[in-house]
Design a protein around this motif. Structure first.
Motif, PDB file in Angstrom:
ATOM      1  N   CYS A 147      35.777  14.399  30.463  1.00  0.00           N
ATOM      2  CA  CYS A 147      34.440  13.910  30.798  1.00  0.00           C
ATOM      3  C   CYS A 147      34.277  13.607  32.283  1.00  0.00           C
ATOM      4  CB  CYS A 147      34.112  12.672  29.972  1.00  0.00           C
ATOM      5  SG  CYS A 147      32.342  12.335  29.849  1.00  0.00           S
ATOM      6  N   LEU A 399      29.414  23.658  34.978  1.00  0.00           N
ATOM      7  CA  LEU A 399      30.306  23.209  33.913  1.00  0.00           C
ATOM      8  C   LEU A 399      30.834  24.423  33.154  1.00  0.00           C
ATOM      9  CD1 LEU A 399      28.127  20.242  32.569  1.00  0.00           C
ATOM     10  CD2 LEU A 399      30.151  20.078  34.036  1.00  0.00           C
ATOM     11  N   ASN A 402      31.180  22.233  27.676  1.00  0.00           N
ATOM     12  CA  ASN A 402      30.522  20.946  27.492  1.00  0.00           C
ATOM     13  C   ASN A 402      31.471  19.782  27.773  1.00  0.00           C
ATOM     14  OD1 ASN A 402      28.115  22.145  26.672  1.00  0.00           O
ATOM     15  ND2 ASN A 402      28.732  22.177  24.522  1.00  0.00           N
ATOM     16  N   HIS A 403      30.883  18.646  28.145  1.00  0.00           N
ATOM     17  CA  HIS A 403      31.658  17.411  28.170  1.00  0.00           C
ATOM     18  C   HIS A 403      32.273  17.184  26.779  1.00  0.00           C
ATOM     19  CE1 HIS A 403      30.341  15.612  32.081  1.00  0.00           C
ATOM     20  NE2 HIS A 403      29.369  16.502  31.915  1.00  0.00           N
ATOM     21  N   PHE A 408      36.671  21.572  29.144  1.00  0.00           N
ATOM     22  CA  PHE A 408      35.811  20.931  30.139  1.00  0.00           C
ATOM     23  C   PHE A 408      36.488  20.913  31.510  1.00  0.00           C
ATOM     24  CE2 PHE A 408      34.762  17.208  32.690  1.00  0.00           C
ATOM     25  CZ  PHE A 408      33.401  17.376  32.842  1.00  0.00           C
TER      26      PHE A 408
END
Length: 433
Positions: A147, A399, A402-403, A408
């Motif tokens: 994240c 990105l 996705n987080h 990630f």
């Protein structure tokens, strides 16, 4: 083009190195012992006043602390890497730290939050995954910085180094909160309740990514973060032989499964965004056993506290009805939460003016629209409750995934942009060049 100033040349390399070090050794919430120690040693060398363990957070205000068995096992595994005096302060999941720098010159009190925890995810080992390709992927099985908190930690250390190196040019006091257990909304309230924000004039925090924006783009505020609640739900039934005496069993597996599906039938609220998710379901003993146990990890979210309260009320009703239907017992443990939050709009122009001279920041947009949740909300609301101002920024990056996913990653150029933003805010608009 980056500034040619010696500090910026040095820090650009250093923040990438810090980011990769933290990425390689991720730790889960309230288990960030090595992370806290490494942060602390850097800040100690700079001359910051450090507050560690129960000096940094209110122990009883922590949410979702791992079991003592989990903590003790991990503490034993890493104790050889951390001096005993540090370890003793952090034992029992008292991770994270607060650091204060007083310039000695009259001025505002600014506070910054940087989250430090990772997620229970097994990191990708695909050759296309940049951290794996460059050999700084996680060495801790089933734990990953998925994240960007490794980047946030590095940015915080870069800002601390700038303040220490340029203290004579600055005014006021700076408080750094390197917060544990952001994931699940578990750690911020413990720092707020310790009193770190009671006399803060301005509070700044932010996040790499979330929205996919070009490196060099900064959102001066965010809109849309939701209030949320995090629950662990345990169903307890009675085991029995599935063939010979099924009527004597009370099936906790079916109760948990029923609850997990029916929770999604809660009508959405007409007055704003609402969310619910069951992220984990475990149950069962074996194919010929009526299961005596079922377990859910779940969350509710709402655009306002009232909407989130509605989601919680309906979720409890469905969980209890599912338990009743299968004649099993159920308990709900509240293990985390976040509050609604609103950025002070007056800080948008402050940030734009302060960052006008930056060579790394290409564009500042007023606000980014998001839909997750953030326990920095506790900190922002605490500052605003006594007349201070607060905002939560986003720092642009592409990105790769996705987080919260195994692949990630973010562009490391975003680190310098974020740091430059904070430096310009600290300097109040003066050029760093």
């Amino acid at each position: 083009m980056p500034s040619p100033e010696p500090f910026f040349k040095h820090i650009n390399t250093q923040i990438v190195e810090w980011r990769r070090t933290f990425h390689r050794q991720p730790e889960l919430g309230f288990m960030e012992y090595l992370t806290t120690f490494k942060i602390g040693k850097e800040l100690e060398s700079l001359g910051f006043s450090l507050h560690i363990g129960e000096d940094a957070l209110m122990s009883t205000s922590r949410y979702g602390v791992p079991s003592q068995d989990e903590l003790s096992k991990y503490e034993r595994n890493i104790s050889s890497s951390i001096p005993e005096e540090w370890m003793n302060k952090m034992r029992g999941g008292h991770t994270g730290l607060a650091a204060v720098w007083d310039t000695g010159q009259e001025g505002d009190h600014l506070a910054f939050r940087f989250d430090i925890d990772a997620l229970p995810i097994e990191e990708s080992e695909s050759p296309a995954h940049y951290p794996y390709q460059q050999d700084f992927h996680s060495i801790n099985k089933e734990v990953m910085h998925a994240c960007g908190h490794d980047g946030h930690t590095a940015i915080g250390l870069g800002l601390a180094q700038y303040i220490a190196n340029h203290s004579s040019e600055l005014n006021g006091t700076f408080t750094f909160l390197f917060q544990p257990a952001e994931e699940g909304g578990r750690g911020a309230k413990a720092m707020v309740d310790k009193g770190w924000l009671k006399d803060v004039d301005y509070f700044y925090s932010g996040h790499i990514g979330i929205n996919e924006l070009k490196v060099g783009t900064v959102a001066a505020s965010t809109k849309g973060f939701l209030a949320s609640s995090k629950w662990n739900v345990s169903f307890k039934g009675k085991s029995s032989h599935a063939g010979m005496k099924p009527e004597d069993g009370r099936n906790a597996l079916l109760a948990a499964a029923s609850a997990s599906t029916h929770l999604y039938s809660i009508p959405r609220h007409s007055e704003g965004v609402s969310r619910i998710n069951v992220g984990k379901l475990t149950a069962g003993n074996g194919r010929n056993i009526i299961s005596n146990q079922g377990y859910l990890e779940m969350e509710t979210r709402g655009e306002t506290k009232a909407i989130n309260d509605y989601m919680q009320t309906e979720a409890k009703r469905i969980i209890q009805a599912s338990a009743s239907m299968y004649n099993v017992d159920v308990s709900i443990d509240f293990v985390g939460e976040t509050e609604p939050m609103q950025c002070d709009q007056s800080l948008i122009s402050v940030i734009k003016k302060a960052c006008k001279s930056s060579r790394t920041i290409q564009q500042i947009i007023d606000a980014a629209h998001v839909s997750g949740s953030e326990d920095a909300s506790f900190m922002m609301n605490a500052v605003q409750s006594h007349g201070g101002k607060a905002t939560y920024m986003l720092f642009g990056t592409s990105l790769t995934d996705n987080h919260h996913s195994p692949s990630f990653d973010f562009e490391e150029g975003a680190l310098l942009v974020a740091l430059d933003t904070y430096i310009h805010i600290v300097k109040g608009g003066n050029s760093i060049e």
